[in-house]
Design an enzyme around this catalytic site. Structure first.
Site, mmCIF file in Angstrom:
data_model
loop_
_atom_site.group_PDB
_atom_site.id
_atom_site.type_symbol
_atom_site.label_atom_id
_atom_site.label_comp_id
_atom_site.label_asym_id
_atom_site.label_seq_id
_atom_site.Cartn_x
_atom_site.Cartn_y
_atom_site.Cartn_z
ATOM 1 N N LYS A 35 0.863 -1.182 0.000
ATOM 2 C CA LYS A 35 0.000 0.000 0.000
ATOM 3 C C LYS A 35 0.899 1.231 0.000
ATOM 4 O O LYS A 35 2.060 1.169 0.424
ATOM 5 C CB LYS A 35 -0.902 0.022 1.235
ATOM 6 C CG LYS A 35 -2.186 0.825 1.052
ATOM 7 C CD LYS A 35 -3.188 0.110 0.154
ATOM 8 C CE LYS A 35 -4.490 0.894 0.007
ATOM 9 N NZ LYS A 35 -5.501 0.136 -0.754
ATOM 10 N N ASP B 88 -6.534 4.715 -4.964
ATOM 11 C CA ASP B 88 -7.275 4.570 -3.709
ATOM 12 C C ASP B 88 -7.939 5.924 -3.490
ATOM 13 O O ASP B 88 -8.103 6.707 -4.441
ATOM 14 C CB ASP B 88 -6.325 4.181 -2.563
ATOM 15 C CG ASP B 88 -7.066 3.691 -1.318
ATOM 16 O OD1 ASP B 88 -7.520 2.537 -1.327
ATOM 17 O OD2 ASP B 88 -7.208 4.458 -0.352
#
Length: 450
Positions: A130, A170
């Protein structure tokens, strides 16, 4: 249960807290995961012998870097960038990039940790990672966003590659930001490696269906849960928090399947439309105009707008889809939803329910689709985009959507089976944790201590 195993798991968790002080979100993600591990470790002592838990909670690497950029007034600004490459056992690191002022090491680590098991559940050959920055894209011009993303990628590119680490979007990172990052990556590295980023525009290596995938996938998962009780979405009152891509396409698919979505939100407040949300209006406001959800009542005066985004859970519904951000639905909200006749929850965002809320919903018999299962559709289709890039092929929307349906159904089945095997009948939180964990753990043992 085995008290020795429980003591062992608690000791690993205590080490996580000690080594990672002031990282509440990361602690929460690990705690929630460890709640499912006791029967697994008791049945498989080899996992303890090989220190799988200890290795899983420690990222393979955490990268933090400065991101300097120049705003439209000529002023130099400085933000902080992150990338956590958490676990590459199953394949290249895979996980989105988030641009939001709340981004910190704790946020990135919680998201990366969840991504390990989410990605494993998809059945695709991808590991967990991430990234992001505390940069806030709201109110910025296209040129400011371009300059920031170029600076961000100037550092991040050193750690990426189609077989190494493949980011996606995201919160705060959509096709525009991915496009700027991809352009900068090519400029620095030379050549064209379309598989280094996913969520690209369809015209330059992106996949049809990627934009819709997380929202659609969440609905497909909720369908599977409802079908287990002989129910479906038709005529169900649904509340969806958020109004970004995940929320919008969850609303779209829910409405296609006969659901009645009566409320959605943004960070400032929510709208309630008893006649059903008019999705075309929401798309115009959020995707075209870049406006606020409060603008909806200008188009539909019969709707109601109220400030306070988390107050959306006061709206009675049968299906709740928290699709905005972490910890948006707490225990008090869960109690009210249950009292108002809630049947099912599908987590469209990452960890949107607090631990206390999850416990209450499960104890009340609510069908609960946890994030690492219910919102895995986005990363699943990202992996399909990687496959198309590798083959230099492009699949139709229908092909991608059918693959997504199959993946979400498989995630549901594997989670349900794992829950039953380890004494958590019907508990998809535990089931998804266990199913994802076992796939990664077994591969880690097979690959040795690395």
């Amino acid at each position: 249960m085995d008290s020795e195993v429980r003591d062992y798991i608690d000791s690993v968790y205590d080490t996580v807290v000690r080594r990672n002080p002031n990282e509440a979100e990361f602690h929460q993600a690990v705690q929630e995961f460890f709640e499912s591990m006791e029967p697994v470790i008791a049945k498989h002592p080899e996992y303890r012998k090989h220190a799988i838990l200890e290795r899983l909670v420690e990222p393979e690497r955490l990268i933090s870097f400065r991101v300097p950029w120049v705003d439209d007034q000529g002023q130099v600004q400085v933000n902080r960038g992150f990338r956590v490459q958490f676990n590459s056992t199953l394949g290249p690191y895979k996980g989105g990039i988030r641009f939001h002022p709340t981004v910190s090491a704790s946020i990135i680590k919680f998201l990366g940790f969840e991504q390990i098991f989410k990605n494993a559940l998809t059945g695709q050959p991808i590991g967990g990672g991430k990234g992001g920055s505390d940069f806030d894209p709201k109110g910025k011009s296209d040129m400011e966003i371009m300059r920031f993303t170029q600076s961000f990628m100037t550092e991040l590119h050193k750690y990426l590659g189609p077989d190494t680490d493949v980011p996606a979007g995201d919160i705060g990172v959509g096709a525009r930001e991915i496009g700027y990052m991809f352009g900068q990556y090519k400029r620095i590295r030379g050549g064209n490696e379309p598989g280094v980023l996913t969520g690209k525009g369809v015209g330059y290596g992106g996949s049809l269906g990627r934009t819709e995938a997380t929202g659609y996938g969440c609905i497909y998962f909720v369908q599977e849960m409802l079908a287990s009780r002989g129910l479906d979405l038709s005529g169900r009152r649904i509340v969806v928090s958020g109004s970004g891509n995940v929320s919008i396409f969850a609303i779209q698919k829910a409405q296609e399947l006969g659901g009645i979505v009566v409320a959605c939100s943004d960070s400032a407040g929510y709208i309630y439309d008893p006649q059903g949300i008019q999705l075309d209006t929401v798309k115009q406001i959020k995707l075209v105009d870049g406006g606020r959800i409060s603008d909806y009542i200008d188009y539909h005066p019969g709707a109601v707008y109220r400030t306070g985004s988390t107050e959306i859970w006061t709206v009675p519904c049968e299906i709740a889809l928290p699709c905005a951000t972490q910890n948006e639905l707490d225990e008090a909200a869960a109690q009210l939803l249950v009292a108002n006749g809630l049947l099912a929850v599908g987590e469209g965002a990452n960890m949107p329910c607090t631990l206390d809320a999850v416990h209450l919903l499960l104890s009340a018999g609510v069908l609960f689709g946890p994030a690492k299962a219910a919102n895995a559709g986005g990363v699943a289709v990202s992996a399909l985009e990687m496959a198309q890039n590798s083959m230099r092929l492009s699949w139709s929307f229908e092909e991608v959507d059918n693959k997504l349906k199959d993946i979400m159904a498989n995630i549901y089945r594997s989670s349900l089976e794992a829950a039953e095997e380890y004494g958590f009948q019907g508990n998809l939180v535990a089931g998804s944790n266990i199913a994802g964990f076992k796939k990664v753990a077994n591969a880690m043992i097979a690959q040795g201590v690395v």
